[in-house]
Design an enzyme around this catalytic site. Sequence first.
Site, PDB file in Angstrom:
ATOM      1  N   ASN A  70       8.970  -5.312   1.596  1.00  0.00           N
ATOM      2  CA  ASN A  70       9.568  -4.590   0.389  1.00  0.00           C
ATOM      3  C   ASN A  70      10.870  -5.826  -0.101  1.00  0.00           C
ATOM      4  O   ASN A  70      11.635  -5.472  -1.169  1.00  0.00           O
ATOM      5  CB  ASN A  70      10.612  -3.489   0.804  1.00  0.00           C
ATOM      6  CG  ASN A  70       9.426  -2.252   1.108  1.00  0.00           C
ATOM      7  OD1 ASN A  70       8.344  -2.450   0.851  1.00  0.00           O
ATOM      8  ND2 ASN A  70      10.137  -1.220   1.308  1.00  0.00           N
ATOM      9  N   HIS A 130      -1.537  -3.297   5.353  1.00  0.00           N
ATOM     10  CA  HIS A 130      -0.571  -3.896   4.522  1.00  0.00           C
ATOM     11  C   HIS A 130      -0.434  -5.501   4.782  1.00  0.00           C
ATOM     12  O   HIS A 130      -0.150  -6.196   3.749  1.00  0.00           O
ATOM     13  CB  HIS A 130       0.914  -3.220   5.014  1.00  0.00           C
ATOM     14  CG  HIS A 130       1.588  -3.099   3.741  1.00  0.00           C
ATOM     15  ND1 HIS A 130       1.359  -2.781   2.493  1.00  0.00           N
ATOM     16  CD2 HIS A 130       2.822  -2.334   4.124  1.00  0.00           C
ATOM     17  CE1 HIS A 130       2.144  -2.494   1.928  1.00  0.00           C
ATOM     18  NE2 HIS A 130       3.232  -2.411   2.585  1.00  0.00           N
ATOM     19  N   ASN A 189       5.647  -2.281  -3.351  1.00  0.00           N
ATOM     20  CA  ASN A 189       7.253  -2.609  -3.299  1.00  0.00           C
ATOM     21  C   ASN A 189       7.246  -4.137  -3.237  1.00  0.00           C
ATOM     22  O   ASN A 189       8.297  -4.456  -3.415  1.00  0.00           O
ATOM     23  CB  ASN A 189       7.542  -2.000  -2.292  1.00  0.00           C
ATOM     24  CG  ASN A 189       8.009  -0.224  -2.485  1.00  0.00           C
ATOM     25  OD1 ASN A 189       8.243   0.119  -3.565  1.00  0.00           O
ATOM     26  ND2 ASN A 189       7.651   0.538  -1.366  1.00  0.00           N
ATOM     27  N   ASP A 230      -2.403  -6.274  -0.426  1.00  0.00           N
ATOM     28  CA  ASP A 230      -3.121  -5.022  -0.414  1.00  0.00           C
ATOM     29  C   ASP A 230      -3.033  -4.373  -1.594  1.00  0.00           C
ATOM     30  O   ASP A 230      -2.141  -4.352  -2.399  1.00  0.00           O
ATOM     31  CB  ASP A 230      -2.732  -4.489   0.870  1.00  0.00           C
ATOM     32  CG  ASP A 230      -1.322  -3.904   0.979  1.00  0.00           C
ATOM     33  OD1 ASP A 230      -0.515  -4.873   0.580  1.00  0.00           O
ATOM     34  OD2 ASP A 230      -0.980  -2.371   1.076  1.00  0.00           O
TER      35      ASP A 230
END
Length: 195
Positions: free
Chosen positions: A72, A23, A118, A97
């Site tokens: 997020n 991530h 997100n 990513d």
Amino acid sequence: MAENTWIVVGLGNPGAQYAGNRHNVGQMVLDELAERLSARFGAHKSNNRVAEGRLGFGGPKLVLGKPNSFMNLSGGPTAALLKFYSVQPDHLIVVHDELDIPFDEIRLKSGGGHGGHNGIRDILAATGGADFTRVRVGIGRPPGRQPAADFVLKDFSGTEKQTLPNLIADGADAVEAIITDGLASAQQKFHSPKV
């Protein structure tokens, strides 16, 4: 001045425990860019860690931003950077990513939806759905039935780590190509099959 400034935001989660996660590959690309610019990240009032440099002698100014927020909630810090530097979203590049792209591939695009990402969803919300350029770094899909949320929060596999430096360099090359040659030219270069 701001017309020759580009904001490049690398998405990820803050903290050492996340640094090697799939991530966080967007932030890994920013580390590579900072090294090329001989720039160091420091605290900034936009709630990002920021590094600044020029792409070549007298070239465009690059502002590299790593949000201090979790993935997020990337929108607030990204919007704050745009405001602080008086840069429009058409000079914003977000590196992140991408599950839907095979590992070791890069795809470039401008505009569009969030595709379930997100971090991108939050940036779109914070910028009023503005079109910005994305450098989508392929991490591939999780094997078997492993949930995507678990997969992205794990480090790259041993095999992947052998190729990872090349992927990160490609991501940094893509950012530079977008700025110097334009998106269409950069897409032709990075969307062509590797030889």
